[in-house]
Design an enzyme around this catalytic site. Structure first.
Site, PDB file in Angstrom:
ATOM      1  N   TYR A  74      30.155 -20.982   2.541  1.00 40.49           N
ATOM      2  CA  TYR A  74      28.902 -20.205   1.932  1.00 40.49           C
ATOM      3  C   TYR A  74      29.023 -18.882   2.029  1.00 40.49           C
ATOM      4  O   TYR A  74      28.762 -18.249   3.296  1.00 40.49           O
ATOM      5  CB  TYR A  74      27.682 -20.984   2.429  1.00 40.49           C
ATOM      6  CG  TYR A  74      26.479 -20.351   1.680  1.00 40.49           C
ATOM      7  CD1 TYR A  74      26.402 -19.642   0.520  1.00 40.49           C
ATOM      8  CD2 TYR A  74      25.059 -20.759   2.249  1.00 40.49           C
ATOM      9  CE1 TYR A  74      25.381 -19.158   0.030  1.00 40.49           C
ATOM     10  CE2 TYR A  74      23.873 -20.104   1.503  1.00 40.49           C
ATOM     11  CZ  TYR A  74      23.946 -19.486   0.447  1.00 40.49           C
ATOM     12  OH  TYR A  74      22.964 -18.891  -0.180  1.00 40.49           O
ATOM     13  N   TYR A  75      29.175 -17.864   1.124  1.00 38.57           N
ATOM     14  CA  TYR A  75      29.246 -16.391   1.277  1.00 38.57           C
ATOM     15  C   TYR A  75      27.990 -15.840   1.867  1.00 38.57           C
ATOM     16  O   TYR A  75      28.276 -15.012   2.478  1.00 38.57           O
ATOM     17  CB  TYR A  75      29.461 -16.046  -0.121  1.00 38.57           C
ATOM     18  CG  TYR A  75      29.836 -14.450  -0.163  1.00 38.57           C
ATOM     19  CD1 TYR A  75      31.239 -14.069   0.105  1.00 38.57           C
ATOM     20  CD2 TYR A  75      28.735 -13.328  -0.213  1.00 38.57           C
ATOM     21  CE1 TYR A  75      31.597 -12.826   0.479  1.00 38.57           C
ATOM     22  CE2 TYR A  75      29.237 -11.941   0.018  1.00 38.57           C
ATOM     23  CZ  TYR A  75      30.602 -11.906   0.132  1.00 38.57           C
ATOM     24  OH  TYR A  75      30.981 -10.320   0.142  1.00 38.57           O
ATOM     25  N   ASN A  76      26.968 -16.483   1.700  1.00 40.13           N
ATOM     26  CA  ASN A  76      25.676 -15.603   2.386  1.00 40.13           C
ATOM     27  C   ASN A  76      25.587 -15.875   4.074  1.00 40.13           C
ATOM     28  O   ASN A  76      24.931 -15.296   4.384  1.00 40.13           O
ATOM     29  CB  ASN A  76      24.410 -16.272   1.727  1.00 40.13           C
ATOM     30  CG  ASN A  76      24.268 -15.460   0.337  1.00 40.13           C
ATOM     31  OD1 ASN A  76      24.451 -14.527  -0.015  1.00 40.13           O
ATOM     32  ND2 ASN A  76      22.827 -15.858  -0.162  1.00 40.13           N
ATOM     33  N   TYR A  77      26.411 -16.691   4.456  1.00 40.76           N
ATOM     34  CA  TYR A  77      26.737 -16.747   5.949  1.00 40.76           C
ATOM     35  C   TYR A  77      27.972 -16.409   6.581  1.00 40.76           C
ATOM     36  O   TYR A  77      28.753 -16.957   6.653  1.00 40.76           O
ATOM     37  CB  TYR A  77      26.394 -18.256   6.303  1.00 40.76           C
ATOM     38  CG  TYR A  77      24.837 -18.381   6.639  1.00 40.76           C
ATOM     39  CD1 TYR A  77      24.223 -18.288   7.716  1.00 40.76           C
ATOM     40  CD2 TYR A  77      24.426 -19.088   5.521  1.00 40.76           C
ATOM     41  CE1 TYR A  77      22.691 -18.518   7.614  1.00 40.76           C
ATOM     42  CE2 TYR A  77      22.929 -19.373   5.494  1.00 40.76           C
ATOM     43  CZ  TYR A  77      22.206 -19.218   6.683  1.00 40.76           C
ATOM     44  OH  TYR A  77      20.747 -19.467   6.498  1.00 40.76           O
ATOM     45  N   LYS A  78      28.384 -14.996   6.116  1.00 40.71           N
ATOM     46  CA  LYS A  78      29.522 -14.381   5.892  1.00 40.71           C
ATOM     47  C   LYS A  78      30.439 -14.725   7.362  1.00 40.71           C
ATOM     48  O   LYS A  78      29.574 -14.620   8.308  1.00 40.71           O
ATOM     49  CB  LYS A  78      29.570 -13.117   5.697  1.00 40.71           C
ATOM     50  CG  LYS A  78      30.825 -12.366   5.059  1.00 40.71           C
ATOM     51  CD  LYS A  78      30.788 -11.017   4.800  1.00 40.71           C
ATOM     52  CE  LYS A  78      29.925 -10.747   3.338  1.00 40.71           C
ATOM     53  NZ  LYS A  78      28.814 -10.332   3.430  1.00 40.71           N
TER      54      LYS A  78
END
Length: 528
Positions: free
Chosen positions: A466-470
């Protein structure tokens, strides 16, 4: 649309080399002179190292203290624009004086990418772009990127008790970054992602053009809804569609530890949670806690839920579908939707004005990773996973396993860049935090071993994230110069799957010189 032809590569290399030459040729004060010529009283929105307010402005929204150490690279300047023209001028001056631009809305980037760079850079801090305008009649709102989710939720709740928005539970997250990466929350099984509800936007591109949905075109509008921030331009505001919520919702928490059959109940939950009615969202939070035996620790699985209805409807539903949980009336509380956000954020549910407090949460150093689980884990698998929380370095570790299904199963993978949709049982978010810097290595190594342990159970053909937890462990772009498609796809396919290819095409169209760039921004690429 095809990629740029390979013959353009020398042109891009010249641009990159000229940027470096400009930096060497022009003192940093030329950047400030450029701003002063384009912005009246530019000093009132510009903070450099010799400004007494520089440290407080820089640290104001650094949520991960891992990136606020004396050795952390600092921006040459922080610009806090108040007008669109200030943003345009900052882009112009950064380009012309060799500075990379990092864009910060709430400072929750878990790898510090919105305010840290390994090359000379300035930060464009959108803290003054925080207006929230709610139109209850048309069930929409305009929210600026520097507003937090808490400020948005408060703005909605102050106008209506029957509308909400399906974003995350942490009320200090900046809207700009959250929407740019997708935005999953406790209304996700009912309504999908926050980014699924974006219907217009206002952004400034690398050439200083101000674009809305109509003028930017559907390809770019598609890309900014989950394709990552600091990639295509500076999105200043978003028009979002609000969603219906009941005046009364029910939340619950049931705690089970290892001695209370937590592993068996956990194992059963994964078979049920994604099949439950859309009105019921459940999640399991795993962490180390004190045991009933003095001086000993155990692992607790906290089963939490949000039901868009009343207790009397929820109890029989759970007793039929998930009797192993043993849900009782005393585990449940009725409240408003906006209070449920505070409940899941581990905050008091009154007064709701706490949603406006950007400093309500403690700030620690952290490392995060994510997985998407598509096939049930074995009971032994869950047991081994939970036992890892008894190891050293886990005092502030937590995993949040969030049920998917419902609306998430109904949305196509390519509807927006966020592709993790149908067939996912649950999303796993692994977080480890620490207070003392000397514990960083121990905690990060534990996190990486936990992630390695879960490799047997995560999505198989391509391990999704998930990009929002880079997570920079997945791979990064070159700090300077050209990044090949093959190099970027190592991390890009994990976040975006096949949507990564379309994101590359859009990036090549809107920002071919890669002005907006970071370690995991979409790069413009060239065909062989």
């Amino acid at each position: 649309m095809k990629f740029l032809q390979f013959s353009v590569l020398p042109f891009l290399m010249v641009i990159l080399s000229v940027s470096g030459a400009n930096l060497a040729r022009h003192p940093h004060r030329d950047f400030l002179r450029c701003l002063s010529l384009r912005i009246e009283n530019s000093s009132t929105i510009t903070y450099t190292h010799n400004n007494p307010s520089y440290p407080s402005v820089l640290n104001a929204s650094i949520q991960n203290t891992r990136f606020s150490t004396p050795t952390t690279p600092k921006p040459y300047a922080i610009i806090t624009p108040r007008k669109t023209s200030h943003v345009q001028s900052t882009i112009f001056c950064s380009k012309n004086h060799g500075f990379q631009l990092r864009i910060r809305s709430g400072g929750h980037d878990v790898e510090g990418v919105s305010y840290v760079s390994q090359v000379p850079f300035v930060v464009l801090d959108l803290v003054n772009f925080r207006d929230v305008k709610v139109d209850t009649k048309n069930e929409v709102a305009w929210v600026q990127s520097g507003a937090t989710t808490g400020e948005l939720y408060y703005g909605i709740a102050s106008k209506t008790q029957t509308l909400g928005f399906p974003a995350g539970i942490c009320h200090t997250i900046g809207i700009g970054g959250h929407l740019s990466g997708g935005g999953f929350g406790i209304l996700g099984r009912k309504y999908g992602l926050a980014a699924d509800h974006i219907i217009d936007a206002k952004m400034v591109d690398a050439n200083g053009r101000v674009l809305h949905r109509k003028s930017m075109g559907e390809d770019l509008f598609w890309a900014i809804r989950g394709g990552g921030g600091n990639t295509f331009g500076v999105v200043l505001a978003w028009k979002i569609r609000l969603v219906p919520v009941p005046t009364v919702v029910t939340v619950f928490t049931v705690n089970k530890n290892l001695e209370q059959n937590a592993t068996k109940i956990f194992h059963r939950w994964q078979h049920i949670a994604h099949k439950l009615p859309k009105d019921l969202f459940t999640t399991v939070w795993v962490m180390k806690v004190n045991s009933s035996q003095v001086g000993k620790k155990t692992v607790q699985a906290s089963f939490k839920g949000l039901f868009l209805g009343r207790i009397d409807e929820l109890i029989p539903l759970i007793q039929y579908a998930f009797p192993e949980l043993g849900l009782a009336r005393e585990n449940c509380t009725q409240m408003s939707w906006v209070q449920s956000v505070l409940y899941f954020g581990a905050l008091p549910i009154e007064p709701v004005e706490i949603l406006l407090n950007r400093s309500a949460l403690p700030r620690l150093s952290l490392k995060a990773k994510t997985d998407y689980i598509r096939e049930p884990m074995s009971e032994a698998g869950f047991e081994g996973f939970m036992n890892m929380f008894l190891e050293e370095g886990t005092d502030f570790a937590i995993t949040m396993m969030e049920a998917f299904g419902g609306k998430m199963d109904e949305i196509r993978e390519n509807e927006i860049p966020f592709p993790h949709r149908s067939g996912i049982l649950f999303e796993s978010v692994y977080i480890v935090q620490w207070i003392n810097e000397e514990d960083a290595g121990l905690c990060i190594n534990w996190m990486r071993r936990l992630y390695n342990y879960m490799s047997s159970y995560a999505s198989k053909s391509l391990r999704e994230a998930y990009y929002n937890y880079k997570d920079l462990d997945l791979g990064i772009n070159n700090v300077n110069g050209y990044t090949s498609y093959e190099q970027a796809s190592v991390w890009g396919l994990k976040y975006f799957k096949n949507n990564f290819k379309r994101l590359v095409r859009v990036k090549t169209m809107i920002d071919p010189t890669n002005f907006f760039s970071n370690e995991q921004s979409i790069p413009p690429l060239l065909s062989p």
